[in-house]
Motif scaffolding. Sequence first.
Motif, PDB file in Angstrom:
ATOM      1  N   ARG A   1      40.093  42.017  36.300  1.00  0.00           N
ATOM      2  CA  ARG A   1      40.509  43.200  37.054  1.00  0.00           C
ATOM      3  C   ARG A   1      40.610  44.407  36.133  1.00  0.00           C
ATOM      4  O   ARG A   1      41.292  44.362  35.107  1.00  0.00           O
ATOM      5  CB  ARG A   1      41.851  42.946  37.743  1.00  0.00           C
ATOM      6  CG  ARG A   1      41.799  41.831  38.783  1.00  0.00           C
ATOM      7  CD  ARG A   1      43.152  41.630  39.431  1.00  0.00           C
ATOM      8  NE  ARG A   1      43.114  40.580  40.446  1.00  0.00           N
ATOM      9  CZ  ARG A   1      44.169  40.172  41.140  1.00  0.00           C
ATOM     10  NH1 ARG A   1      45.354  40.754  40.915  1.00  0.00           N
ATOM     11  NH2 ARG A   1      44.051  39.212  42.030  1.00  0.00           N
TER      12      ARG A   1
ATOM     13  N   ASN B   1      42.171  47.112  36.590  1.00  0.00           N
ATOM     14  CA  ASN B   1      43.531  47.656  36.527  1.00  0.00           C
ATOM     15  C   ASN B   1      44.367  46.967  35.444  1.00  0.00           C
ATOM     16  O   ASN B   1      45.196  47.602  34.790  1.00  0.00           O
ATOM     17  CB  ASN B   1      44.226  47.527  37.886  1.00  0.00           C
ATOM     18  CG  ASN B   1      43.676  48.501  38.915  1.00  0.00           C
ATOM     19  OD1 ASN B   1      43.041  49.502  38.551  1.00  0.00           O
ATOM     20  ND2 ASN B   1      43.894  48.221  40.188  1.00  0.00           N
ATOM     21  N   GLU B   2      44.146  45.657  35.253  1.00  0.00           N
ATOM     22  CA  GLU B   2      44.858  44.920  34.208  1.00  0.00           C
ATOM     23  C   GLU B   2      44.420  45.408  32.829  1.00  0.00           C
ATOM     24  O   GLU B   2      45.242  45.589  31.926  1.00  0.00           O
ATOM     25  CB  GLU B   2      44.588  43.422  34.345  1.00  0.00           C
ATOM     26  CG  GLU B   2      45.204  42.789  35.585  1.00  0.00           C
ATOM     27  CD  GLU B   2      44.873  41.316  35.698  1.00  0.00           C
ATOM     28  OE1 GLU B   2      44.125  40.807  34.824  1.00  0.00           O
ATOM     29  OE2 GLU B   2      45.355  40.669  36.638  1.00  0.00           O
TER      30      GLU B   2
END
Length: 322
Positions: free
Chosen positions: A273, A275-276
């Motif tokens: 991901r 966002n991570e």
Amino acid sequence: MNSQNHLKPVASHIAGKRKNAVDLVRQMHLKVIEASHKEDKRQFVQEPSGQFFLAELEIISFKSDLATLEVPIFSLTTKKDMKLWKWSSSDGQKTVEVAPGFYGRATIHDKDVLIYCISHLVHRKNIGGQINRTVRFTAHNFFMTMRSGTRKDNYVRLKKTLDRLKGTQIKTSESLNEKLKLGKGFGLIEEWQILEKSAPDLRKMLVSVTLSDWLFHQVVNTKVLTIHPDYFLLRKPLERRLYEIARKHVGNQGAWKMKIDGLRSKCGSSQSRINEFRAGLECIRAADNIPDYRFLIKDGYVHFYSKDTNKLLKSTKKIVDN
């Protein structure tokens, strides 16, 4: 009574002789042990001239090869990494495949051994000395130089590091033209050896590392860059990888940028991901531990820039002039 007093100097003399004899035997025993160690070391390091390079001097500047600065060969996880990793250049002309060995894929902290060997070889080459693929050194000197400490568990970890470096295999494919493609397969190191006592004095552990032809050619052809000594104080694997990318692409020009998704691939991050990955970047940015460089995230890009104000101003001026 007088007879006993008369005999005291004699007894004292005999006791003194006995003590001297015991001390002499102890000294001889210590010399035998030391000579034995020296002989072991001699057998370990004495080979035909030019067969190896003994790294005894303090490193003047640390060097990394360009190839592993550009491509994320090393794992960023602190756990055993058994995944087959693949990378392709943005134009699709180059591909790299990294396969872990039985002990897992080599980590970015394992790379310290290669940096240590390469740095010594480059210094030796720069002063006109002969070099070859095999570098030998004491584990104690390695730990002191790389600022990792000389705790007992570090010696155990060093053996595991060498196992991972030996086991990790690399395959590359590169398009030479429209009809030809060149494929290669190689490792990071060809061989390692450790000489130690059964009841070891860890400070005297001797290590031998033979680099692969691929890595040695990077040294011979001076395909290396100087890296900051504080690189080794970075404990987070992603911090180290971000420094490597900044060192390779920002260099002395002051600034450089890349799309965040492309940077994730270039780092070799296993985070699926975005966002991570971005959250991890923000934590590192806020800590500001990376030597020489900073970065910020804006409009989908990660902007790297030098902490050196003069270099940054020169870079800004070029952008304005263009």
